[in-house]
Design an enzyme around this catalytic site. Structure first.
Site, short mmCIF file in Angstrom:
data_model
loop_
_atom_site.label_atom_id
_atom_site.label_comp_id
_atom_site.label_asym_id
_atom_site.label_seq_id
_atom_site.Cartn_x
_atom_site.Cartn_y
_atom_site.Cartn_z
N GLU A 256 0.89 -1.17 0.00
CA GLU A 256 0.00 0.00 0.00
C GLU A 256 0.91 1.21 0.00
O GLU A 256 1.53 1.52 1.02
CB GLU A 256 -0.86 0.03 1.27
CG GLU A 256 -1.89 -1.06 1.35
CD GLU A 256 -3.04 -0.84 0.40
OE1 GLU A 256 -3.07 0.18 -0.32
OE2 GLU A 256 -3.92 -1.71 0.35
N CYS A 291 -2.47 9.04 3.18
CA CYS A 291 -2.22 8.52 1.83
C CYS A 291 -3.37 8.88 0.90
O CYS A 291 -3.18 9.25 -0.24
CB CYS A 291 -2.03 7.00 1.89
SG CYS A 291 -3.41 6.15 2.67
P1 NAP Z 1 8.32 4.81 4.61
O1 NAP Z 1 9.52 5.62 4.83
O2 NAP Z 1 8.21 4.03 3.37
O3 NAP Z 1 8.19 3.84 5.89
C1 NAP Z 1 7.09 2.99 6.10
C2 NAP Z 1 7.46 1.86 7.02
O4 NAP Z 1 8.44 1.04 6.37
C3 NAP Z 1 8.10 2.28 8.34
O5 NAP Z 1 7.74 1.39 9.35
C4 NAP Z 1 9.58 2.15 8.03
O6 NAP Z 1 10.36 1.95 9.18
C5 NAP Z 1 9.58 0.91 7.17
N1 NAP Z 1 10.75 0.75 6.33
C6 NAP Z 1 11.62 1.70 5.87
N2 NAP Z 1 12.62 1.14 5.17
C7 NAP Z 1 12.39 -0.20 5.17
C8 NAP Z 1 13.08 -1.33 4.64
N3 NAP Z 1 14.20 -1.19 3.95
N4 NAP Z 1 12.57 -2.56 4.85
C9 NAP Z 1 11.43 -2.71 5.55
N5 NAP Z 1 10.74 -1.70 6.10
C10 NAP Z 1 11.20 -0.46 5.90
O7 NAP Z 1 7.00 5.69 4.67
P2 NAP Z 1 6.62 6.81 5.73
O8 NAP Z 1 7.41 8.04 5.46
O9 NAP Z 1 6.65 6.24 7.09
O10 NAP Z 1 5.08 7.05 5.37
C11 NAP Z 1 4.65 7.95 4.40
C12 NAP Z 1 4.32 7.24 3.10
O11 NAP Z 1 3.42 6.16 3.34
C13 NAP Z 1 3.59 8.12 2.11
O12 NAP Z 1 4.10 7.90 0.82
C14 NAP Z 1 2.15 7.66 2.18
O13 NAP Z 1 1.36 7.90 1.05
C15 NAP Z 1 2.34 6.22 2.40
N6 NAP Z 1 1.11 5.64 2.94
C16 NAP Z 1 0.36 4.81 2.16
C17 NAP Z 1 -0.83 4.29 2.64
C18 NAP Z 1 -1.68 3.37 1.82
O14 NAP Z 1 -2.53 2.71 2.40
N7 NAP Z 1 -1.52 3.28 0.52
C19 NAP Z 1 -1.25 4.64 3.92
C20 NAP Z 1 -0.47 5.51 4.67
C21 NAP Z 1 0.71 6.00 4.17
P3 NAP Z 1 11.14 3.18 9.89
O15 NAP Z 1 10.10 4.02 10.47
O16 NAP Z 1 11.99 2.49 10.89
O17 NAP Z 1 11.94 3.85 8.82
#
Ligand code: NAP
Ligand code: MG
Length: 495
Positions: A256, A291
């Protein structure tokens, strides 16, 4: 240095018990409204902790997976009740959540209650899951079962951590999987305390929680050979990386990812005060960090001025400040990195002569200018399609608005994006709005509304194009955690 008495400490939860991270490591969680204010410490996991969590989940799987759907549904219903049973505790956790996250307590309260609703929704699918498809021969007698896969890794972002877990965790559990949850680093305390309530009500090892930095443990979790399913919500670049790591074991992924949702206001839209308030919330709730927020607004030229004025008035009613104060309607962004993304988009729009309106009330200027991650609600008017604020996800309180002339042009502008999460059509004509919705490349289209307040959780949720792979929520979201298993014998053998 002595610590304040209200500083919270959360540990890992593995195999039915709290334990410190390997080496006792932890990290500080700070208040985005006052970034020097320490709110608490969360355990900082190492790959060894992830390995222990996955092995605990793997060991718990056989006993959990043989329960029938009704038995697991009963437990999910009990969990839903327990999540809101202690009102004083919920209020305290929502304040903690606001202090570590930034968003207003009305929203953190909503998250804490929504999680239970999603447990109830998943429980309601038990009968449907149990009703196996039966295909009578000839040629063969066949049944199609839905079997759990094993250990699921659930990874969530900081913006709506518990609502998003509500779209994965109860679905993984009802189908009989065991899980390892990795909350986001930027909002780990209240989510971990909430998840512990759930984990303690289940047999040891069914729900395990590892906090910390994905930099340390992301690959260890996603690439663990005992993980049979990865369900990730987050950004597109990280989603791409997760899919690559999962590919080593051919582990199935549900992704997602980000959204850049278009909204189309047709010439016959009913634009009253209520509609503008809905549009405002669609774009600016949670300081725009959703999102499925409305992130690009395209308005028929005949209604453009009206929409701009309606939204300007709604933005000007916003009270920006500390999310703990009851009068605040918009808190700070969650982190400095996100604030910089938003500020640079606004600066670029200004430098390209777009009209940028920074609106809202600031009751406490000292706080607003005191280093917290604040940004007023902002409109970018007559935004050119090529601006970054139009092309990219802003994930903050800034909304570009532009005009269109024809329906075809509106659909083309909406689909001119690598994203395809949600969208909306605003019109009084249901048939016309639905026809347009069918042309939009998006996993969800709202009519005369937009965003999480308007979402039907019974429908599948997810994205077209780079907004993701697979679906969460609805019955499809439950099936995402199950493998179809066909069992057949000679005609007359089974039925
Ligand atoms: P992110 O940087 O991609 O991080 C999301 C999650 O993934 C966090 O728990 C992060 O951990 C973890 N993560 C980071 N690097 C990883 C890796 N190499 N392997 C496994 N896990 C990893 O996103 P964010 O900045 O937290 O959130 C914002 C984004 O999420 C936006 O683009 C938003 O649109 C999207 N989002 C999408 C939805 C949907 O349902 N489509 C819903 C909400 C948000 P850490 O915190 O430890 O880095
Ligand atoms: Mg955008």
């Amino acid at each position: 240095m002595t610590e304040r008495a209200d500083i919270v400490r959360t540990k890992l939860f593995i195999d039915g018990e709290e334990r410190p991270a390997h080496g006792g490591r932890e990290y500080g969680q700070f208040n985005p409204a006052r970034p020097k204010e320490l709110v608490g410490h969360a355990a900082l996991s190492a790959p060894k902790d992830v390995d222990a969590a996955v092995k605990a989940a793997h060991a718990a799987f056989p006993a959990w997976s043989v329960l029938n759907f009704a038995e697991r549904a009963d437990l999910l219903r009990k969990i839903a009740a327990a999540l809101t049973a202690n009102e004083a505790d919920v209020v305290e956790r929502s304040k903690l959540f606001t202090r570590e996250h930034g968003k207003i307590t009305r929203e953190t309260m909503m998250e804490l209650s929504r999680l239970g609703d999603r447990f109830l929704l998943s429980a309601s699918y038990a009968e449907r899951l149990a009703a196996e498809e039966q295909l009578q021969g000839p040629p063969l007698d066949t049944i199609v079962t839905r079997q759990p896969r094993g250990v699921a890794a659930l990874i969530v972002p900081w913006n709506w951590p518990l609502s998003i877990l509500g779209a994965k965790l109860p679905q993984a559990l009802i189908t009989g999987n065991t899980v390892v949850v990795k909350p986001a680093q930027n909002s780990a305390l209240a989510p971990t305390l909430t998840l512990q309530i759930i984990a303690r009500m289940l047999p040891p090892g069914v729900v395990n929680i590892v906090t910390g930095s994905a930099r340390d443990i992301g690959d260890a979790l996603v690439g663990h050979p005992l993980v049979r399913n990865v369900n990730f919500t987050g950004s597109i670049p990280v989603g791409r990386h997760v899919m690559k790591i999962a590919a080593n074991n051919l582990t199935p992924v549900t992704l997602e990812l980000g959204g850049n949702d278009p909204a189309l206001v047709l010439e016959d839209a009913d634009l009253n005060a209520e509609a503008f308030q809905k549009m405002y919330l669609a774009s600016f709730a949670s300081t725009g960090q959703i999102c499925m927020a409305m992130k690009r607004l395209y308005v028929h030229e005949s209604r453009y001025d009206e929409v701009v004025e309606g939204l300007r008035a709604a933005c000007n009613r916003a009270v920006v400040g500390d999310g703990l104060l009851p009068e605040t309607t918009m808190g700070p962004l969650n982190n400095g990195q996100q604030l910089n993304v938003v500020k640079s988009m606004i600066a670029e729009a200004r430098s390209h002569d777009a009209e940028v309106c920074e609106l809202g009330k600031i009751p406490d200027e000292a706080l607003y200018n005191g280093g917290g991650y604040f940004q007023r609600p902002t409109l970018v008017l007559n935004a050119n399609q090529s601006l970054t604020v139009v092309q990219d996800e802003q994930f903050g309180p800034v909304l570009p608005i532009s005009k269109f002339r024809t329906e075809e042009e509106a659909v083309a502008l909406a689909n001119d994006s690598a994203f395809g999460l949600c969208s909306s059509v605003w019109s009084q004509d249901a048939e016309r709005a639905t026809l347009i919705a069918r042309k939009l490349e998006a996993g969800y289209t709202y009519l005369n509304n937009h965003g999480p307040m308007a979402q039907d959780n019974r429908g599948p949720f997810g994205g077209f194009k780079q907004s993701g792979i697979g679906r969460n929520l609805g019955y499809d979201g439950v099936l995402a955690f199950a493998e179809p298993h066909t069992i057949s014998g000679p005609p007359g053998f089974l039925f």
